[in-house]
Structure formats: structure tokens, C-alpha cells
Design an enzyme around this catalytic site. Structure first.
Site, PDB file in Angstrom:
ATOM      1  CG  MET A  30      -1.875  -1.206   1.181  1.00 46.01           C
ATOM      2  SD  MET A  30      -3.453  -0.933   1.984  1.00 46.01           S
ATOM      3  CE  MET A  30      -2.941  -0.684   3.659  1.00 46.01           C
ATOM      4  N   GLY A  31       2.129   1.073  -0.472  1.00 45.90           N
ATOM      5  CA  GLY A  31       3.047   2.210  -0.587  1.00 45.90           C
ATOM      6  C   GLY A  31       3.684   2.570   0.736  1.00 45.90           C
ATOM      7  CG  HIS A  37       7.141  -2.311   1.683  1.00 43.60           C
ATOM      8  ND1 HIS A  37       6.950  -1.084   2.254  1.00 43.60           N
ATOM      9  CD2 HIS A  37       5.981  -2.996   1.858  1.00 43.60           C
ATOM     10  CE1 HIS A  37       5.723  -1.011   2.744  1.00 43.60           C
ATOM     11  NE2 HIS A  37       5.112  -2.165   2.527  1.00 43.60           N
ATOM     12  CD  GLU A 150       7.524 -15.238   8.734  1.00 47.27           C
ATOM     13  OE1 GLU A 150       8.017 -15.008   9.853  1.00 47.27           O
ATOM     14  OE2 GLU A 150       7.824 -16.234   8.048  1.00 47.27           O
ATOM     15  CG  ASP A 152      -1.668  -8.614   8.947  1.00 49.51           C
ATOM     16  OD1 ASP A 152      -2.045  -9.588   9.640  1.00 49.51           O
ATOM     17  OD2 ASP A 152      -2.449  -7.781   8.496  1.00 49.51           O
ATOM     18  CD  GLN A 155      -1.965  -8.780   4.676  1.00 46.43           C
ATOM     19  OE1 GLN A 155      -2.772  -7.883   4.765  1.00 46.43           O
ATOM     20  NE2 GLN A 155      -0.706  -8.556   4.353  1.00 46.43           N
ATOM     21  CB  VAL A 178      12.754  -5.982   7.962  1.00 44.42           C
ATOM     22  CG1 VAL A 178      14.066  -5.219   8.068  1.00 44.42           C
ATOM     23  CG2 VAL A 178      12.850  -7.004   6.845  1.00 44.42           C
ATOM     24  NE  ARG A 189      -1.697   0.664   9.966  1.00 49.45           N
ATOM     25  CZ  ARG A 189      -2.948   1.070   9.840  1.00 49.45           C
ATOM     26  NH1 ARG A 189      -3.398   2.026  10.601  1.00 49.45           N
ATOM     27  NH2 ARG A 189      -3.740   0.519   8.953  1.00 49.45           N
TER      28      ARG A 189
HETATM   29  O1  PAF Z   1      -0.161  -5.717   3.968  1.00 49.16           O
HETATM   30  C1  PAF Z   1      -0.515  -4.814   3.185  1.00 49.16           C
HETATM   31  O2  PAF Z   1       0.206  -3.859   2.930  1.00 49.16           O
HETATM   32  C2  PAF Z   1      -1.876  -4.911   2.542  1.00 49.16           C
HETATM   33  O3  PAF Z   1      -2.796  -5.511   3.391  1.00 49.16           O
HETATM   34  C3  PAF Z   1      -1.850  -5.626   1.177  1.00 49.16           C
HETATM   35  C4  PAF Z   1      -1.398  -7.070   1.328  1.00 49.16           C
HETATM   36  C5  PAF Z   1      -0.907  -4.901   0.239  1.00 49.16           C
HETATM   37  C6  PAF Z   1      -3.247  -5.638   0.567  1.00 49.16           C
HETATM   38  O4  PAF Z   1      -3.721  -4.350   0.339  1.00 49.16           O
END
Ligand code: PAF
Length: 284
Positions: A30-31, A37, A150, A152, A155, A178, A189
Site C-alpha cells: 500500500m506504498g 518492503h 510475516e 501481519d 493476513q 524486518v 504506520r
Molecule cells: O499488507 C498490506 O500492505 C496490505 O494488506 C496488502 C497485502 C498490500 C493488501 O492491500
């Protein structure tokens, strides 16, 4: 690095890669790209794959409009960071591109039960939004591999279940969280924390870590340990939203025979909700 916003352009360029038999990796984000990332990107590149990063702040996974509006946005800087890591494609679709019929009553992908427990019981429809957007990205890109952190953990478990149940021919690569040197998990966040909040944020992980060490020595002590850890976190200044000790495979209750355990927790620090987890391997 190509920056692509439309589905047509995305499909055209993916066809070129596919015709060359390249292995395609997808890293959905989500940027507000951070080292967490970039670590996923590094892994994808190390595996010699064509790396596609999607940046899409998915409105359907936010239950509060306030949270969606306040989610940090930094597309230009994100692209700069991704370029340094030789990402091949950055896909930045609009809401209308991803939800052509709008976001009210949208056609969805839903993993029952797992989406309703833990975080899902507090954030109604959150995981429905996540699995829907991930399945749309999977359908459009058809990656060979998809990378998820890992951090989340719920998810990750839900996405693995979706891939299994929907017969997606996609390998999910899960990558350990990380952390900054002090232990704080990288998260988009974190930029929402005030200076003072940032100074204590790492104590969330340190407290969970000490809980994990104690748990490893005595699994029968879980209920007390949850109470003690909650108290410790609240003394530091966190408001504990959830703290669970579960079997890490299906997020079910632990038993005396559980070997792979996970501590999952979310806390509030001021107006920011932090999430973290620690795996505990029980040796018997
Ligand atoms: O973990 C995230 O950043 C988001 O939940 C994802 C997997 C990109 C889905 O929008």
C-alpha cells in the site's frame, strides 16, 4: 523501471515477460515503502525473477474513513526507492481501475472463519478487503511467486488459505519481519508516531520477546503470562488491544502438544495502532 497505471499496459508488458519465460514475482503493497518492503524486493531479485511491486491503498480493507484518509502517501519517494532496487514494474492503479463497479457492494473474495477471528473480529470486513484486492492482483498479473511479510501473520495465513482453496498456481513466499536495530518492526504506520511515541515504540517488541522467552520455558503458564505482559505493556504506555498465544499453523488454541506457537499482539500508542508477533518453537 516502468510505472504502469492501466490494466491494458500491465497486460501488454507482462505478456512480453511471459513470452521470454521469465519468472514473475509480485510484491503487493500500500506504498510508503520501507526497509520491510525493500527486503521482499531483495528476496525476489535474488531469486532472479521479474519483480512487480503494486502500490494501492485499498479502500475496502479500512473500516474507518479517517484511517484510510490518514494512511501515509508518498508515491514519488516510493518509486525512487524501488528504482534503486531495480524493480521491473511498479503498478499504481486507481480505485476505479481496481473496483470498476465502485466500492459499495463490491464483488468479493472471502476466506471464512480465519477472516472473522482475532484482528478480523475487531476490524469488520478488513480481511475481506485484503483477499479481494489480492485475488484481483493475482488474476491480473498471474505471478509465479508472491511475497508477503510475516508482520501481519493472520493476513499471511488467510492468503495462503485462499491460494490453496482457490487453486491459484502461485507460490507464497513468507519473509520474516524486518526490524530496526532496537527491535521495532518496520511499518508504514511508524511515520504516524510522534517523537515521544517513537522513542518507546520498540518496547512493544522487547516486551513480547521477553514473554516468548518465558513461554518457551513453561507453556502451561500462558494465561498468567498474558496478564503479566498486558500489565507490563500498559505500564510503558501502550493500550493493549489484543494479545494471543496460538498455534501458528491455523491460528487455533494451543494444546499441551503444540510445538509451533505464535504470540500475536496489537497495541495502541496514542492514535497509532501497532501490530507485531513472535514465533516460539517449543522443544520437548
Ligand atoms: O499488507 C498490506 O500492505 C496490505 O494488506 C496488502 C497485502 C498490500 C493488501 O492491500
Amino acid at each position: 523501471m516502468k510505472i504502469i497505471r492501466s490494466i491494458n499496459n500491465l497486460k501488454q508488458i507482462i505478456k512480453i515477460f511471459r513470452d521470454k519465460n521469465y519468472i514473475i514475482s509480485l510484491i503487493p503493497t500500500m506504498g510508503n515503502i520501507h526497509d520491510g518492503h525493500l527486503n521482499l524486493v531483495k528476496k525476489a531479485k535474488l531469486m532472479n525473477t521479474t519483480c512487480i511491486v503494486s502500490i494501492f491503498i485499498n479502500p475496502t480493507q479500512f473500516d474507518q474513513l479517517y484511517d484510510f484518509n490518514n494512511y501515509p502517501r508518498s508515491i514519488k519517494l516510493d518509486c525512487k526507492k524501488l528504482m534503486v532496487y531495480n524493480v521491473d514494474i511498479v503498478f499504481i492503479p486507481s480505485v476505479l481501475t481496481m473496483y470498476p463497479s465502485g466500492i459499495n457492494n463490491y464483488t468479493c473474495m472471502y476466506v471464512p472463519v480465519l477472516s472473522e477471528i482475532l484482528e478480523g473480529s475487531k476490524r469488520l470486513n478488513h480481511y475481506k478487503g485484503v483477499t479481494t484486492i489480492i485475488s484481483k492482483l493475482f488474476n491480473l498479473i498471474k505471478p509465479n511467486l508472491a511475497f508477503f511479510g510475516e508482520k501481519d501473520f493472520q493476513q499471511l495465513v488467510i492468503i495462503k488459505r485462499m491460494v490453496h482453496d482457490m487453486h491459484y498456481n502461485i507460490k507464497i513466499i513468507s519473509v520474516p519481519t524486518v526490524r530496526e536495530i532496537n527491535g521495532l518492526a518496520y511499518s508504514s504506520r511508524n511515520t504516524l508516531l510522534s517523537k515521544d511515541e517513537y522513542k518507546i515504540a520498540h518496547k512493544f517488541y522487547l516486551t513480547l520477546k521477553s514473554m516468548a522467552d518465558k513461554l518457551q520455558n513453561n507453556i502451561h503458564y500462558v494465561t498468567d503470562l498474558i496478564k503479566i505482559t498486558t500489565h507490563q505493556l500498559e505500564k510503558i504506555g501502550f493500550l493493549v488491544d489484543s494479545l494471543y498465544v496460538l498455534d501458528s499453523k491455523n491460528l487455533t488454541c494451543i494444546t499441551n502438544n503444540s510445538k509451533n506457537i505464535i504470540i500475536l499482539s496489537t497495541v495502541w500508542l496514542g492514535k497509532t495502532r501497532l501490530i507485531d508477533n513472535i514465533k516460539v518453537e517449543i522443544f520437548k
